[in-house]
Scaffold this motif. Structure first.
Motif, PDB file in Angstrom:
ATOM      1  N   PRO A  82       0.810  -1.235   0.000  1.00 40.76           N
ATOM      2  CA  PRO A  82       0.000   0.000   0.000  1.00 40.76           C
ATOM      3  C   PRO A  82       0.832   1.269   0.000  1.00 40.76           C
ATOM      4  CG  PRO A  82      -0.754  -1.513   1.701  1.00 40.76           C
ATOM      5  CD  PRO A  82       0.495  -2.091   1.135  1.00 40.76           C
ATOM      6  N   THR A  83       2.071   1.210   0.445  1.00 35.45           N
ATOM      7  CA  THR A  83       2.886   2.424   0.491  1.00 35.45           C
ATOM      8  C   THR A  83       3.362   2.868  -0.877  1.00 35.45           C
ATOM      9  OG1 THR A  83       4.845   1.090   0.940  1.00 35.45           O
ATOM     10  CG2 THR A  83       3.679   2.001   2.832  1.00 35.45           C
ATOM     11  N   THR A  84       3.225   2.025  -1.900  1.00 33.39           N
ATOM     12  CA  THR A  84       3.648   2.432  -3.243  1.00 33.39           C
ATOM     13  C   THR A  84       2.597   3.278  -3.948  1.00 33.39           C
ATOM     14  OG1 THR A  84       2.799   0.383  -4.208  1.00 33.39           O
ATOM     15  CG2 THR A  84       5.115   0.410  -3.540  1.00 33.39           C
ATOM     16  N   VAL A  85       1.387   3.312  -3.411  1.00 37.24           N
ATOM     17  CA  VAL A  85       0.313   4.092  -4.025  1.00 37.24           C
ATOM     18  C   VAL A  85       0.470   5.551  -3.629  1.00 37.24           C
ATOM     19  CG1 VAL A  85      -2.176   4.439  -4.122  1.00 37.24           C
ATOM     20  CG2 VAL A  85      -1.247   2.140  -4.083  1.00 37.24           C
ATOM     21  N   LYS A  86       0.447   6.422  -4.612  1.00 38.08           N
ATOM     22  CA  LYS A  86       0.594   7.850  -4.355  1.00 38.08           C
ATOM     23  C   LYS A  86      -0.407   8.584  -5.231  1.00 38.08           C
ATOM     24  CE  LYS A  86       4.076  11.478  -4.434  1.00 38.08           C
ATOM     25  NZ  LYS A  86       4.268  11.789  -3.030  1.00 38.08           N
ATOM     26  N   ASN A  87      -1.033   9.612  -4.672  1.00 37.22           N
ATOM     27  CA  ASN A  87      -1.939  10.420  -5.477  1.00 37.22           C
ATOM     28  C   ASN A  87      -1.124  11.230  -6.467  1.00 37.22           C
ATOM     29  OD1 ASN A  87      -4.304   9.585  -4.300  1.00 37.22           O
ATOM     30  ND2 ASN A  87      -4.241  11.150  -2.725  1.00 37.22           N
ATOM     31  N   ARG A  88      -1.431  11.104  -7.734  1.00 39.55           N
ATOM     32  CA  ARG A  88      -0.723  11.826  -8.781  1.00 39.55           C
ATOM     33  C   ARG A  88      -1.720  12.505  -9.693  1.00 39.55           C
ATOM     34  NH1 ARG A  88       4.485  11.522  -9.288  1.00 39.55           N
ATOM     35  NH2 ARG A  88       5.575   9.961  -8.094  1.00 39.55           N
ATOM     36  N   CYS A  89      -1.264  13.586 -10.303  1.00 37.47           N
ATOM     37  CA  CYS A  89      -2.075  14.290 -11.295  1.00 37.47           C
ATOM     38  C   CYS A  89      -2.249  13.377 -12.496  1.00 37.47           C
ATOM     39  CB  CYS A  89      -1.383  15.592 -11.688  1.00 37.47           C
ATOM     40  SG  CYS A  89      -2.217  16.485 -13.008  1.00 37.47           S
ATOM     41  N   MET A  90      -3.468  13.243 -12.978  1.00 40.24           N
ATOM     42  CA  MET A  90      -3.745  12.342 -14.098  1.00 40.24           C
ATOM     43  C   MET A  90      -3.247  12.893 -15.430  1.00 40.24           C
ATOM     44  SD  MET A  90      -4.903   9.818 -12.563  1.00 40.24           S
ATOM     45  CE  MET A  90      -5.522   8.739 -13.822  1.00 40.24           C
ATOM     46  N   VAL A  91      -2.902  14.170 -15.484  1.00 36.02           N
ATOM     47  CA  VAL A  91      -2.427  14.774 -16.727  1.00 36.02           C
ATOM     48  C   VAL A  91      -0.912  14.826 -16.774  1.00 36.02           C
ATOM     49  CG1 VAL A  91      -2.471  16.851 -18.137  1.00 36.02           C
ATOM     50  CG2 VAL A  91      -4.532  16.123 -16.962  1.00 36.02           C
ATOM     51  N   THR A  92      -0.299  15.382 -15.722  1.00 35.18           N
ATOM     52  CA  THR A  92       1.136  15.613 -15.737  1.00 35.18           C
ATOM     53  C   THR A  92       1.933  14.574 -14.977  1.00 35.18           C
ATOM     54  OG1 THR A  92       1.017  17.017 -13.774  1.00 35.18           O
ATOM     55  CG2 THR A  92       0.787  18.092 -15.911  1.00 35.18           C
ATOM     56  N   GLY A  93       1.310  13.838 -14.055  1.00 37.46           N
ATOM     57  CA  GLY A  93       2.026  12.869 -13.236  1.00 37.46           C
ATOM     58  C   GLY A  93       2.669  13.487 -12.018  1.00 37.46           C
ATOM     59  N   ARG A  94       2.400  14.752 -11.770  1.00 33.08           N
ATOM     60  CA  ARG A  94       2.982  15.454 -10.629  1.00 33.08           C
ATOM     61  C   ARG A  94       2.446  14.855  -9.328  1.00 33.08           C
ATOM     62  NH1 ARG A  94       5.295  20.474  -9.259  1.00 33.08           N
ATOM     63  NH2 ARG A  94       4.422  21.341  -7.344  1.00 33.08           N
ATOM     64  N   GLY A  95       3.332  14.669  -8.341  1.00 32.78           N
ATOM     65  CA  GLY A  95       2.952  14.030  -7.091  1.00 32.78           C
ATOM     66  C   GLY A  95       2.649  14.992  -5.958  1.00 32.78           C
ATOM     67  N   ARG A  96       2.767  16.291  -6.206  1.00 28.01           N
ATOM     68  CA  ARG A  96       2.526  17.259  -5.149  1.00 28.01           C
ATOM     69  C   ARG A  96       1.396  18.191  -5.556  1.00 28.01           C
ATOM     70  NH1 ARG A  96       7.421  19.565  -2.089  1.00 28.01           N
ATOM     71  NH2 ARG A  96       8.378  17.659  -1.359  1.00 28.01           N
ATOM     72  N   GLY A  97       0.658  18.628  -4.574  1.00 34.86           N
ATOM     73  CA  GLY A  97      -0.406  19.585  -4.824  1.00 34.86           C
ATOM     74  C   GLY A  97      -1.564  19.006  -5.600  1.00 34.86           C
ATOM     75  N   VAL A  98      -1.873  17.734  -5.374  1.00 33.33           N
ATOM     76  CA  VAL A  98      -2.954  17.072  -6.108  1.00 33.33           C
ATOM     77  C   VAL A  98      -4.261  17.250  -5.344  1.00 33.33           C
ATOM     78  CG1 VAL A  98      -3.792  14.886  -7.015  1.00 33.33           C
ATOM     79  CG2 VAL A  98      -1.370  15.404  -7.083  1.00 33.33           C
ATOM     80  N   MET A  99      -5.259  17.789  -6.030  1.00 37.14           N
ATOM     81  CA  MET A  99      -6.588  17.917  -5.446  1.00 37.14           C
ATOM     82  C   MET A  99      -7.312  16.589  -5.672  1.00 37.14           C
ATOM     83  SD  MET A  99      -6.352  20.996  -4.580  1.00 37.14           S
ATOM     84  CE  MET A  99      -5.318  22.379  -4.972  1.00 37.14           C
ATOM     85  N   SER A 100      -7.571  15.865  -4.596  1.00 37.64           N
ATOM     86  CA  SER A 100      -8.106  14.510  -4.735  1.00 37.64           C
ATOM     87  C   SER A 100      -9.499  14.495  -5.356  1.00 37.64           C
ATOM     88  CB  SER A 100      -8.130  13.815  -3.376  1.00 37.64           C
ATOM     89  OG  SER A 100      -8.925  14.547  -2.473  1.00 37.64           O
TER      90      SER A 100
END
Length: 90
Positions: free
Chosen positions: A59-77
């Protein structure tokens, strides 16, 4: 919006699918491996089984990412977009 998804997004999707497919089995092995009331050889076997799971089943490999850019920070869920992309689609 680009045609092909970012490799980071594809990796995150793969990790989410792996975690969902193996969640119950992993939790059962974790329970057995951490249960102090069980004999040590049973706990050891459960730990060995946990080690055989792949990387993308944790489960620790799952990270919220932007679906367009792949950015891992500042993602609005709520939208699945990072804070920069959110304003381009509104």
């Amino acid at each position: 919006m680009p045609g092909a998804p970012n490799i980071r997004v594809l990796r995150d999707i793969k990790a989410r699918n792996g975690v969902n497919a193996n969640e119950i089995t992993r939790r059962a092995y974790l329970f057995v491996a951490r249960n102090q009331a069980l004999p040590p050889h049973v706990r050891y076997q459960a730990q060995l089984q946990l080690n055989t799971f792949g990387r993308y089943t944790r489960p620790t490999t799952v990270k919220n990412r932007c679906m367009v850019t792949g950015r891992g920070r500042g993602v609005m869920s709520e939208f699945g977009l990072c804070r920069y992309q959110q304003y381009t689609f509104t």
